[in-house]
Design an enzyme around this catalytic site. Sequence first.
Site, PDB file in Angstrom:
ATOM      1  N   GLY A   1       0.820  -1.216   0.000  1.00 43.27           N
ATOM      2  CA  GLY A   1       0.000   0.000   0.000  1.00 43.27           C
ATOM      3  C   GLY A   1       0.846   1.256   0.000  1.00 43.27           C
TER       4      GLY A   1
ATOM      5  NE  ARG B   1      -4.470   5.574  -2.365  1.00 44.03           N
ATOM      6  CZ  ARG B   1      -5.556   5.524  -1.590  1.00 44.03           C
ATOM      7  NH1 ARG B   1      -5.845   6.534  -0.814  1.00 44.03           N
ATOM      8  NH2 ARG B   1      -6.340   4.465  -1.613  1.00 44.03           N
TER       9      ARG B   1
ATOM     10  CB  SER C   1      -5.363  -2.006  -4.095  1.00 43.68           C
ATOM     11  OG  SER C   1      -5.865  -0.949  -4.888  1.00 43.68           O
TER      12      SER C   1
ATOM     13  CG  ASP D   1      -6.762  -7.794  -3.066  1.00 43.80           C
ATOM     14  OD1 ASP D   1      -6.419  -7.560  -1.888  1.00 43.80           O
ATOM     15  OD2 ASP D   1      -7.927  -8.091  -3.392  1.00 43.80           O
ATOM     16  CB  VAL D   2      -2.010  -7.515   0.656  1.00 41.95           C
ATOM     17  CG1 VAL D   2      -0.843  -6.789   0.017  1.00 41.95           C
ATOM     18  CG2 VAL D   2      -2.949  -6.547   1.357  1.00 41.95           C
TER      19      VAL D   2
ATOM     20  CG  ASN E   1       1.094   1.439   4.852  1.00 49.00           C
ATOM     21  OD1 ASN E   1       0.952   2.188   5.814  1.00 49.00           O
ATOM     22  ND2 ASN E   1       0.595   1.734   3.650  1.00 49.00           N
TER      23      ASN E   1
ATOM     24  CE1 TYR F   1      -8.156   1.064   9.765  1.00 49.61           C
ATOM     25  CE2 TYR F   1      -8.292   2.023  11.965  1.00 49.61           C
ATOM     26  CZ  TYR F   1      -7.626   1.867  10.767  1.00 49.61           C
ATOM     27  OH  TYR F   1      -6.414   2.499  10.565  1.00 49.61           O
TER      28      TYR F   1
ATOM     29  CB  ALA G   1     -12.173  -6.347  15.019  1.00 49.28           C
TER      30      ALA G   1
ATOM     31  CE  LYS H   1      -5.148  -0.857  10.508  1.00 45.47           C
ATOM     32  NZ  LYS H   1      -3.989  -1.098   9.622  1.00 45.47           N
TER      33      LYS H   1
ATOM     34  CB  ILE I   1      -1.521   9.964  10.049  1.00 44.81           C
ATOM     35  CG1 ILE I   1      -0.994   9.204  11.289  1.00 44.81           C
ATOM     36  CG2 ILE I   1      -0.380  10.462   9.158  1.00 44.81           C
ATOM     37  CD1 ILE I   1      -0.146   9.992  12.252  1.00 44.81           C
TER      38      ILE I   1
END
Length: 254
Positions: A16, A19, A41, A70-71, A97, A162, A164, A166, A195
């Site tokens: 990722g 950007r 992606s 696509d990871v 990332n 999100y 969960a 992380k 950020i």
Amino acid sequence: MSTPGDNRAPAALVTGSGRGIGLACAEALAKDGFSIALNCSGEGSLERTRNHAARIAETYGVETRAFAADVSDARAAGQLVDDTIAQLGAIDVLVNNAGITRDGLIARMSEEDFDAVVGINLKGTFNCCKAAAKPMMKQRRGRIINMSSIVGIAGNAGQANYAASKAGVIGLTKSLAKELARRNITVNAIAPGFIATDMTDALTDAQRDEISSRIGLGRLGEAADVAALAAFLASPAASYITGQVIAVDGGLAL
Ligand code: NAP
């Protein structure tokens, strides 16, 4: 990290990285002399990512490549790691990332939104760790840096999926740190606060002001603030740090 035995530069894959924080990590590692595999992606963002790769190569005098993958797809993640090794000679550093958000309160959060976020943020991290662990174990050297979030530690209303994902990244990081330490591979997680990137662009001015008022330093962070920690964790100075979750959040009061 220590320089490889042959004449090549150490190589880093940053997922990722077309950007945002990933791109800043790619730049920071290139500045430290790493050759870089950038990743996005899919084909839609490949040209932009290739352009960044070319600019980074020119600016820092390092080898760069750009790969669409696509990871969340285990095969694609495996191919991404294989391509990095084939093109750059090895994988010495992996920065997981790539990530997305699909926010919503639980009553309205669809199964698809849950699966998509966990699939990319957590399973994508697992997929790349799994693919990179084998070559790193073989070379008995490696650094894995996983992008978690302060939300994975504290939770956040409207981000159950999100948070969960992380939190899962933190468990994955600590487990792999234990599994891989004897092979001289360190595994750490970074927990950014808020950020300024495309991900936080969606915030309204009122939300931004409210969030800033809870941050000790009174402002959102920059992608470069997070990248500086990733570069440190990849450096020789961090060789005795593993299994840690380090926040970069400007003193966010939770
Ligand atoms: P961003 O600007 O939205 O960028 C996300 C990156 O992830 C893009 O490069 C995107 O690629 C890539 N990506 C998305 N799905 C992917 C997939 N399936 N396979 C490969 N790459 C994929 O986000 P960001 O703010 O830089 O966030 C980067 C990481 O930091 C994420 O893991 C995020 O959760 C974490 N983080 C961010 C913040 C923040 O405040 N910004 C806070 C805490 C944690 P494309 O360009 O192809 O779309």
